[in-house]
Design a protein around this motif. Structure first.
Motif, PDB file in Angstrom:
ATOM      1  N   THR A 139       0.827  -1.218   0.000  1.00 28.48           N
ATOM      2  CA  THR A 139       0.000   0.000   0.000  1.00 28.48           C
ATOM      3  C   THR A 139       0.857   1.263   0.000  1.00 28.48           C
ATOM      4  O   THR A 139       0.338   2.365  -0.177  1.00 28.48           O
ATOM      5  CB  THR A 139      -0.895   0.054   1.245  1.00 28.48           C
ATOM      6  OG1 THR A 139      -0.061   0.052   2.417  1.00 28.48           O
ATOM      7  CG2 THR A 139      -1.865  -1.117   1.281  1.00 28.48           C
ATOM      8  N   LEU A 140       2.166   1.105   0.227  1.00 24.52           N
ATOM      9  CA  LEU A 140       3.123   2.185   0.434  1.00 24.52           C
ATOM     10  C   LEU A 140       2.899   2.950   1.739  1.00 24.52           C
ATOM     11  O   LEU A 140       3.464   4.021   1.947  1.00 24.52           O
ATOM     12  CB  LEU A 140       3.184   3.147  -0.755  1.00 24.52           C
ATOM     13  CG  LEU A 140       4.262   2.781  -1.807  1.00 24.52           C
ATOM     14  CD1 LEU A 140       3.895   1.518  -2.558  1.00 24.52           C
ATOM     15  CD2 LEU A 140       4.508   3.927  -2.765  1.00 24.52           C
ATOM     16  N   VAL A 141       2.057   2.398   2.632  1.00 23.92           N
ATOM     17  CA  VAL A 141       1.953   2.969   3.977  1.00 23.92           C
ATOM     18  C   VAL A 141       3.320   2.955   4.649  1.00 23.92           C
ATOM     19  O   VAL A 141       3.697   3.896   5.361  1.00 23.92           O
ATOM     20  CB  VAL A 141       0.921   2.187   4.816  1.00 23.92           C
ATOM     21  CG1 VAL A 141       1.115   2.457   6.306  1.00 23.92           C
ATOM     22  CG2 VAL A 141      -0.496   2.575   4.417  1.00 23.92           C
ATOM     23  N   ASN A 142       4.075   1.889   4.401  1.00 22.19           N
ATOM     24  CA  ASN A 142       5.399   1.795   4.997  1.00 22.19           C
ATOM     25  C   ASN A 142       6.262   2.993   4.597  1.00 22.19           C
ATOM     26  O   ASN A 142       7.036   3.526   5.409  1.00 22.19           O
ATOM     27  CB  ASN A 142       6.070   0.493   4.571  1.00 22.19           C
ATOM     28  CG  ASN A 142       7.187   0.085   5.503  1.00 22.19           C
ATOM     29  OD1 ASN A 142       7.010   0.079   6.713  1.00 22.19           O
ATOM     30  ND2 ASN A 142       8.337  -0.247   4.956  1.00 22.19           N
ATOM     31  N   LYS A 143       6.129   3.436   3.351  1.00 24.02           N
ATOM     32  CA  LYS A 143       6.920   4.578   2.902  1.00 24.02           C
ATOM     33  C   LYS A 143       6.425   5.859   3.553  1.00 24.02           C
ATOM     34  O   LYS A 143       7.234   6.742   3.888  1.00 24.02           O
ATOM     35  CB  LYS A 143       6.847   4.698   1.373  1.00 24.02           C
ATOM     36  CG  LYS A 143       8.055   5.297   0.736  1.00 24.02           C
ATOM     37  CD  LYS A 143       9.357   4.618   1.133  1.00 24.02           C
ATOM     38  CE  LYS A 143       9.388   3.113   0.987  1.00 24.02           C
ATOM     39  NZ  LYS A 143      10.680   2.517   1.382  1.00 24.02           N
ATOM     40  N   GLY A 144       5.128   5.959   3.759  1.00 20.42           N
ATOM     41  CA  GLY A 144       4.603   7.116   4.472  1.00 20.42           C
ATOM     42  C   GLY A 144       5.118   7.176   5.899  1.00 20.42           C
ATOM     43  O   GLY A 144       5.510   8.250   6.394  1.00 20.42           O
ATOM     44  N   LEU A 145       5.138   6.025   6.569  1.00 19.54           N
ATOM     45  CA  LEU A 145       5.680   5.972   7.923  1.00 19.54           C
ATOM     46  C   LEU A 145       7.154   6.357   7.924  1.00 19.54           C
ATOM     47  O   LEU A 145       7.633   7.035   8.849  1.00 19.54           O
ATOM     48  CB  LEU A 145       5.508   4.568   8.501  1.00 19.54           C
ATOM     49  CG  LEU A 145       4.072   4.085   8.728  1.00 19.54           C
ATOM     50  CD1 LEU A 145       4.066   2.632   9.192  1.00 19.54           C
ATOM     51  CD2 LEU A 145       3.338   4.960   9.733  1.00 19.54           C
ATOM     52  N   GLU A 146       7.875   5.942   6.880  1.00 20.78           N
ATOM     53  CA  GLU A 146       9.305   6.261   6.812  1.00 20.78           C
ATOM     54  C   GLU A 146       9.556   7.747   6.583  1.00 20.78           C
ATOM     55  O   GLU A 146      10.572   8.286   7.041  1.00 20.78           O
ATOM     56  CB  GLU A 146       9.965   5.426   5.708  1.00 20.78           C
ATOM     57  CG  GLU A 146      10.109   3.959   6.094  1.00 20.78           C
ATOM     58  CD  GLU A 146      10.470   3.069   4.932  1.00 20.78           C
ATOM     59  OE1 GLU A 146      10.724   3.603   3.825  1.00 20.78           O
ATOM     60  OE2 GLU A 146      10.484   1.839   5.115  1.00 20.78           O
ATOM     61  N   VAL A 147       8.648   8.422   5.898  1.00 19.67           N
ATOM     62  CA  VAL A 147       8.779   9.872   5.728  1.00 19.67           C
ATOM     63  C   VAL A 147       8.652  10.560   7.087  1.00 19.67           C
ATOM     64  O   VAL A 147       9.435  11.456   7.428  1.00 19.67           O
ATOM     65  CB  VAL A 147       7.728  10.396   4.732  1.00 19.67           C
ATOM     66  CG1 VAL A 147       7.634  11.920   4.776  1.00 19.67           C
ATOM     67  CG2 VAL A 147       8.066   9.935   3.317  1.00 19.67           C
ATOM     68  N   ILE A 148       7.654  10.134   7.878  1.00 16.91           N
ATOM     69  CA  ILE A 148       7.503  10.707   9.222  1.00 16.91           C
ATOM     70  C   ILE A 148       8.736  10.384  10.063  1.00 16.91           C
ATOM     71  O   ILE A 148       9.255  11.250  10.788  1.00 16.91           O
ATOM     72  CB  ILE A 148       6.228  10.157   9.910  1.00 16.91           C
ATOM     73  CG1 ILE A 148       4.980  10.512   9.105  1.00 16.91           C
ATOM     74  CG2 ILE A 148       6.117  10.710  11.331  1.00 16.91           C
ATOM     75  CD1 ILE A 148       3.705   9.885   9.646  1.00 16.91           C
ATOM     76  N   GLU A 149       9.211   9.156   9.960  1.00 17.15           N
ATOM     77  CA  GLU A 149      10.389   8.749  10.727  1.00 17.15           C
ATOM     78  C   GLU A 149      11.613   9.579  10.350  1.00 17.15           C
ATOM     79  O   GLU A 149      12.377  10.016  11.226  1.00 17.15           O
ATOM     80  CB  GLU A 149      10.663   7.259  10.490  1.00 17.15           C
ATOM     81  CG  GLU A 149      11.775   6.702  11.350  1.00 17.15           C
ATOM     82  CD  GLU A 149      12.029   5.226  11.111  1.00 17.15           C
ATOM     83  OE1 GLU A 149      12.799   4.635  11.879  1.00 17.15           O
ATOM     84  OE2 GLU A 149      11.469   4.661  10.154  1.00 17.15           O
ATOM     85  N   ALA A 150      11.809   9.818   9.053  1.00 22.89           N
ATOM     86  CA  ALA A 150      12.950  10.616   8.616  1.00 22.89           C
ATOM     87  C   ALA A 150      12.867  12.039   9.166  1.00 22.89           C
ATOM     88  O   ALA A 150      13.871  12.617   9.594  1.00 22.89           O
ATOM     89  CB  ALA A 150      13.024  10.635   7.089  1.00 22.89           C
ATOM     90  N   HIS A 151      11.670  12.600   9.151  1.00 24.90           N
ATOM     91  CA  HIS A 151      11.468  13.942   9.700  1.00 24.90           C
ATOM     92  C   HIS A 151      11.848  13.981  11.181  1.00 24.90           C
ATOM     93  O   HIS A 151      12.525  14.921  11.634  1.00 24.90           O
ATOM     94  CB  HIS A 151      10.003  14.339   9.519  1.00 24.90           C
ATOM     95  CG  HIS A 151       9.591  15.550  10.296  1.00 24.90           C
ATOM     96  ND1 HIS A 151       9.990  16.823   9.965  1.00 24.90           N
ATOM     97  CD2 HIS A 151       8.814  15.672  11.413  1.00 24.90           C
ATOM     98  CE1 HIS A 151       9.474  17.681  10.825  1.00 24.90           C
ATOM     99  NE2 HIS A 151       8.773  17.008  11.718  1.00 24.90           N
ATOM    100  N   LEU A 152      11.434  12.971  11.937  1.00 20.22           N
ATOM    101  CA  LEU A 152      11.700  12.958  13.374  1.00 20.22           C
ATOM    102  C   LEU A 152      13.162  12.643  13.682  1.00 20.22           C
ATOM    103  O   LEU A 152      13.758  13.229  14.591  1.00 20.22           O
ATOM    104  CB  LEU A 152      10.792  11.929  14.056  1.00 20.22           C
ATOM    105  CG  LEU A 152       9.297  12.282  14.064  1.00 20.22           C
ATOM    106  CD1 LEU A 152       8.470  11.078  14.501  1.00 20.22           C
ATOM    107  CD2 LEU A 152       9.029  13.472  14.979  1.00 20.22           C
ATOM    108  N   LEU A 153      13.754  11.719  12.934  1.00 19.02           N
ATOM    109  CA  LEU A 153      15.139  11.325  13.203  1.00 19.02           C
ATOM    110  C   LEU A 153      16.126  12.433  12.877  1.00 19.02           C
ATOM    111  O   LEU A 153      17.094  12.664  13.622  1.00 19.02           O
ATOM    112  CB  LEU A 153      15.500  10.079  12.397  1.00 19.02           C
ATOM    113  CG  LEU A 153      14.971   8.737  12.883  1.00 19.02           C
ATOM    114  CD1 LEU A 153      15.268   7.653  11.857  1.00 19.02           C
ATOM    115  CD2 LEU A 153      15.574   8.354  14.243  1.00 19.02           C
TER     116      LEU A 153
END
Length: 420
Positions: A239-253
Motif C-alpha cells: 500500500t506504500l503505507v510503509n513509505k509514508g511511515l518512513e517519511v515521518i520517521e525521517a522527519h523525526l530522526l
C-alpha cells in the motif's frame, strides 16, 4: 567532521555516537523470532568476538524457535508477551538444554519487553512490529541504552515522547532507508543538506491504477518483488503505507522539514536512500536488498562489521531505474505527510487504523483499496488534534484505542455493504 549543530539536534546523528564502548557489546534483542530478530541473531553468531546477547523477547507464538535461540546464545533471560505461552516455553527450553543445566529466567506479560529494554546491556535492538514497541523504546532510552531502532512505529506514534528522552547519538536507525540516510549524512553537516530522498520499491503493484488494485488478493499483496519480510510490513509495502511511515520517521530522526523529504520509486531496491547536498552532490547508499547490513550498522556503529551482508558484483551489468511516485494510486504517502504535519496524536491514529485494516485485509474482511479508504476516513474523523499540551503515553494509548475501534467499525460496515 563537526557534528550537526543546528537546533534542535537530530535524534540520529552519524557524527555522534552515544556511549561508544570498546570491545564486545552486550545486546538485548526484542522481537527475536521475527524477521529482524532472526537476522540479527545470524549476525551475532557470526561475530561472537563483537557481540553477546544477554536477553531475548518475543510475542510467544514461536516458543520452539525462542528456546533454540536462547540455548545457542546462552542468554540470561527470555521474555514473552503472552503469559499463557510460558508453560510451552518452559517445556521447549527443557528440551533444548541438557539435563541439570540451569534454564534462563522467564519473564511474561505486556511489560516484559520493556523490562528487558531497561536491563543491563550496551545496545537494545527493538525489532518488535507495531506500536506496542513504544514502551520498550522509552524504557531503553530512559535507562541510557543505545537503541538500535527497527520499530519505526514507536517513534512515529510517540515522537515527542521519544525526542524528550533521547540523548544525541543514542538512537541508531535500522530501517534500510534510514540506515542509508544515516550513513550518507555523515558526509556533511545539517546545514549542507538540501533534501532527503527516500526510495521505495513500489511493491508488487507498481504501475497499476487505483481501479486495477480493487480486486488484488492477499497472496498477490504478500508477494513482494525484492524483500522477504513479515506479513504486516509486506502489506504496508504494497500500500506504500510503509513509505509514508518512513517519511515521518525521517522527519523525526533528522529534523528535516517534510517539504524537503522526497519519495522516489526504485524497483531494484539497490539504492536504499539518498541525501542531496546544497552543492548539487547526491550521496546514495547502495547494497543488494538484505537487512543484515542495516542491522549491522545499528548494532556496531561506528564500527563496520566485515561481510555483514552481500556486496555488489560490479563486473556484471545491471540497470537501476527511478520513477516518480503515483500519489493517486497510492495516497498513503501524502496522508502520512498530513498526519506528520499535524503531529500530536494524529500519527498514532493513522498507524493504529492501518494496523487494524491490514489485519482485516489479511483475514479477508476488507478489500485492498479498503485499507487506505478506511484509514483516510478514520484520520479525517479524528480531525486536528488538540495543541498546546504535552503529549503523554496515555494520550497515545487513548487515541490508538479509539482509532482501532473506529477502523473495525468502518471495516465491518464496508464488508456488510459489499455483501448486500
Amino acid at each position: 567532521m563537526g557534528g550537526m549543530s543546528d537546533s534542535p539536534a537530530p535524534l540520529a546523528d552519524p557524527h555522534l555516537v552515544f556511549d561508544a564502548a570498546e570491545g564486545r557489546r552486550d545486546l538485548v534483542i526484542l522481537g527475536s523470532t521475527g524477521s529482524i530478530g532472526t537476522q540479527a541473531i545470524d549476525l551475532v553468531l557470526r561475530n561472537p568476538d563483537r557481540f553477546r546477547v544477554t536477553a531475548l523477547s518475543a510475542a510467544g507464538g514461536r516458543v520452539g524457535l525462542l528456546a533454540e535461540q536462547a540455548r545457542r546464545l546462552r542468554v540470561r533471560t527470555v521474555a514473552v508477551a503472552a503469559p499463557d505461552a510460558v508453560p510451552a516455553l518452559r517445556e521447549a527450553l527443557r528440551e533444548q538444554y541438557g539435563a541439570g543445566e540451569p534454564l534462563p529466567e522467564i519473564l511474561a506479560g505486556p511489560d516484559a519487553a520493556a523490562q528487558l529494554a531497561a536491563s543491563d546491556c550496551h545496545t537494545v535492538l527493538n525489532g518488535i512490529t507495531g506500536s506496542i514497541g513504544l514502551a520498550p523504546t522509552l524504557a531503553a532510552l530512559e535507562a541510557g541504552r543505545t537503541l538500535a531502532l527497527a520499530n519505526k512505529e514507536s517513534l512515529i506514534v510517540g515522537g515527542p515522547l521519544v525526542k524528550a528522552l533521547a540523548k544525541p547519538g543514542q538512537i541508531i536507525p535500522v530501517d534500510s532507508e534510514h540506515a542509508a540516510l544515516f550513513q550518507a549524512l555523515g558526509a556533511g553537516t545539517r546545514a549542507d543538506v538540501r533534501k532527503l530522498v527516500v526510495t521505495a520499491s513500489g511493491g508488487p503493484f507498481r504501475g497499476r491504477t487505483k481501479s486495477e488494485l480493487a480486486d488484488v488478493t492477499r497472496e498477490q499483496a504478500l508477494a513482494h518483488p525484492t524483500w522477504a519480510m513479515g506479513p504486516v510490513i509486506t502489506i504496508n509495502s504494497a500500500t506504500l503505507v510503509n513509505k509514508g511511515l518512513e517519511v515521518i520517521e525521517a522527519h523525526l530522526l533528522y529534523d528535516i522539514p517534510f517539504d524537503r523529504i522526497e519519495v522516489v520509486v526504485h524497483p531494484q531496491s539497490y539504492v536504499h536512500s539518498m541525501v542531496e547536498f546544497t552543492d548539487g552532490s547526491t550521496l546514495a547508499q547502495a547494497t543488494p536488498p538484505d537487512m543484515r547490513g542495516p542491522i549491522a550498522i545499528g548494532l556496531g556503529w561506528p564500527a563496520r562489521i566485515p561481510d555483514a551482508a552481500p556486496a555488489f558484483d560490479w563486473s556484471k551489468a545491471s540497470s537501476w531505474e527511478f520513477f516518480p511516485l503515483d500519489n493517486e494510486a497510492f495516497p498513503s504517502v501524502g496522508l502520512a505527510r498530513h498526519v506528520g504535519t499535524l503531529g500530536a496524536t494524529a500519527p498514532a491514529v493513522f498507524n493504529a487504523a492501518n494496523e487494524e485494516c491490514v489485519d482485516a485485509f489479511l483475514a479477508g474482511r476488507l478489500p485492498f483499496n479498503g485499507i487506505m479508504d478506511t484509514v483516510t476516513a478514520v484520520v479525517t474523523e479524528h480531525g486536528t488534534p488538540a495543541t498546546g499540551t504535552s503529549l503523554t503515553v496515555a494520550d497515545v494509548l487513548e487515541a490508538e484505542t479509539w482509532a482501532r475501534a473506529r477502523a473495525r467499525e468502518l471495516s465491518a460496515k464496508a464488508t456488510a455493504e459489499a455483501r448486500a
